[in-house]
Design a protein around this motif. Structure first.
Motif, short mmCIF file in Angstrom:
data_model
loop_
_atom_site.label_atom_id
_atom_site.label_comp_id
_atom_site.label_asym_id
_atom_site.label_seq_id
_atom_site.Cartn_x
_atom_site.Cartn_y
_atom_site.Cartn_z
N ASP A 179 4.48 8.45 1.05
CA ASP A 179 5.45 9.34 0.18
C ASP A 179 6.54 8.44 -0.39
O ASP A 179 7.28 9.15 -1.05
CB ASP A 179 5.92 10.58 0.97
N VAL A 180 7.04 7.33 0.30
CA VAL A 180 8.02 6.48 -0.36
C VAL A 180 7.51 5.49 -1.08
O VAL A 180 8.43 5.16 -2.30
CB VAL A 180 8.65 5.63 1.10
N LEU A 181 6.29 4.65 -1.07
CA LEU A 181 5.60 3.79 -2.00
C LEU A 181 4.81 4.45 -2.87
O LEU A 181 4.39 3.65 -3.52
CB LEU A 181 5.44 2.92 -1.07
N ASN A 182 4.62 5.78 -2.87
CA ASN A 182 3.74 6.21 -3.91
C ASN A 182 2.30 5.72 -4.10
O ASN A 182 1.66 5.40 -4.83
CB ASN A 182 4.45 6.35 -5.31
N CYS A 183 1.81 5.64 -2.83
CA CYS A 183 0.43 4.89 -2.62
C CYS A 183 -0.63 5.56 -3.63
O CYS A 183 -1.27 4.77 -4.03
CB CYS A 183 0.17 4.73 -1.18
N GLN A 184 -0.73 6.83 -3.33
CA GLN A 184 -1.77 7.55 -4.06
C GLN A 184 -1.49 7.88 -5.43
O GLN A 184 -2.62 8.67 -5.91
CB GLN A 184 -2.16 8.96 -3.05
#
Length: 464
Positions: A254-259
């Motif tokens: 949710d910090v790095l917007n992985c998905q």
């Protein structure tokens, strides 16, 4: 029914004795029963209700709720941010490439720190320098910091006792400048105001401005002078004691917007956009705005990026001319712009998607092939001393092309942030250099030979 005590043969005193024992036992049982069956009132005082602490993505990004007592840091901001400057003299007031230090918290609001910084380079022989050699400058600093809002943030549950936040610092610095022609010491006491933040597990950044009093430079021919500067530090850090917070060391998607699915991105770099330094007479100001746009090629792991940046540099410099052993000064102004096209391959994107670690986006490691065009807009020198011709004949980098092969990593952060680092090398070709012919005279255009070059780039900014 008649009982005759004579059959039991109890003496008279014995009967009275046993009757007394009976009544005493009865009284004891009665008192005990009264005590055991009494009602006791139990009252429980309820404390003040405290709302549960809700951890935000920015808490996990900056580790705001992890306490720390020691911070060990290495500043790599300039070490891996190579720049090509039109005028070598413009590097006179550039920042120190490598710095290490430690900071210790003596209370929630106050800390003390010690730092060591070093610049090392080689100056080849030239018509101005009969003998080449190594140049270095080193400085040692001690600093006390007051994190003025730390107690308030701890009390409100917005932070643990650590090294993140705004601060006011008092810094003392001793510097040794070892040049091929001279060697001198500088001493400085300055006030600094800045913001320091931890970044993920082992990163940090520190941005500050400072103003103070310096002493010791022989070039200015005065013992004491007022100076100002701006400082940007980005690098690696270690923290003690080690503290493991399951929530903050867990999934950072949710910090790095992985998905997230992302196919294009505008990027505005704000790292080192403005740099300035002054000591009253000698000064340097540099502006480096940069904007880039990146577009994925369909749903493939390839993308193209177009970046445009400009550099405006102005400064006043004093130094010694070796041929006549005299001091001279001048004002130098230069302006350039660059356009860079880059083809990128996010080489492990498909693997990360198959493993459920990433969506199809523009975050991850990549290889890139660059084509860059560098253009000189202006380069002018205003001489201020009698030996004004000391720069006559020196060269200025003009217009040229560059191709580079780079490796890099880019990461989207939160909703509107990004960080990017690239390093690589290539060759310059085509274009022209320019040569100074004298004060008030136009520059002479001359040819340019192909050259090998090494590049490095660090960007931190806003993404849309």
């Amino acid at each position: 029914l008649t009982f005759h005590f004579n059959h039991f043969k109890f003496p008279n005193m014995s009967v009275k004795y046993y009757i007394s024992i009976f009544f005493l036992q009865a009284m004891h049982i009665s008192l005990t029963a009264q005590k055991d069956t009494s009602f006791q009132t139990i009252r429980q005082e309820s404390g003040e209700y405290q709302a549960p602490v809700i951890e935000t993505p920015s808490d996990r990004l900056f580790k705001t709720r992890i306490p720390s007592k020691w911070m060990f840091k290495m500043n790599l901001a300039q070490t891996f941010n190579f720049r090509r400057n039109d005028l070598q003299t413009a590097n006179t007031l550039s920042g120190t490439p490598l710095g290490i230090g430690a900071e210790y918290k003596i209370s929630p609001a106050f800390s003390v720190g010690a730092y060591y910084q070093m610049l090392l380079g080689y100056q080849p022989a030239s018509e101005f320098l009969s003998k080449g050699g190594w140049l270095y400058s080193a400085s040692v600093a001690v600093e006390g910091r007051w994190y003025h809002d730390m107690k308030k943030r701890i009390k409100e549950g917005r932070s643990a006792n650590n090294f993140g936040g705004r601060y006011l610092g008092l810094e003392g610095t001793w510097s040794n400048n070892n040049q091929l022609t001279d060697n001198w010491d500088d001493k400085r006491v300055a006030l600094r105001y800045g913001l320091q933040q931890r970044f993920l597990r082992n990163g940090y950044f520190d941005i500050s401005i400072g103003a103070g009093v310096s002493q010791g430079s022989p070039i200015l021919k005065r013992s004491t002078y007022f100076s100002t500067d701006q400082r940007v530090s980005v690098g690696l850090a270690a923290f003690l004691p080690k503290f493991r917070n399951t929530a903050q060391n867990g999934n950072l998607c949710d910090v790095l917007n992985c998905q997230d699915e992302q196919y294009n991105m505008w990027k505005v770099n704000v790292f080192d956009v403005v740099a300035f330094r002054s000591n009253g007479i000698v000064y340097n100001l540099e502006l480096r705005p940069n904007v880039a746009y990146e577009q994925k090629l369909g749903r493939s792991p390839f993308s193209v990026e177009l970046a445009v940046d400009a550099v405006f540099n102005t400064g006043k410099y004093r130094y010694y001319y070796l041929l006549d052993q005299k001091e001279y000064s001048n004002r130098i102004t230069s302006a350039t712009w660059d356009a860079t096209g880059e083809l990128r391959w996010y080489y492990n994107m498909r693997k990360r998607m198959l493993n459920g670690k990433s969506g199809n986006n523009l975050s991850g490691t990549f290889f890139g092939l660059q084509l860059n065009r560098h253009n000189l807009i202006k380069s002018a020198v205003n001489y201020e001393t009698d030996n004004a011709g000391s720069l006559d004949g020196s060269l200025v980098a003009g217009d040229y092309w560059t191709t580079n092969l780079v490796w890099g990593i880019q990461q989207r952060i939160l909703e509107r942030g990004f960080i990017q680092f690239k390093i690589g090398g290539g060759s310059t070709f085509g274009g022209n250099n320019y040569r100074y012919e004298g004060a008030g005279k136009p520059l002479t255009k001359i040819g340019r030979q192909n050259e090998l070059n090494v590049v490095g780039e660090l960007k931190v900014g806003f993404a849309f």
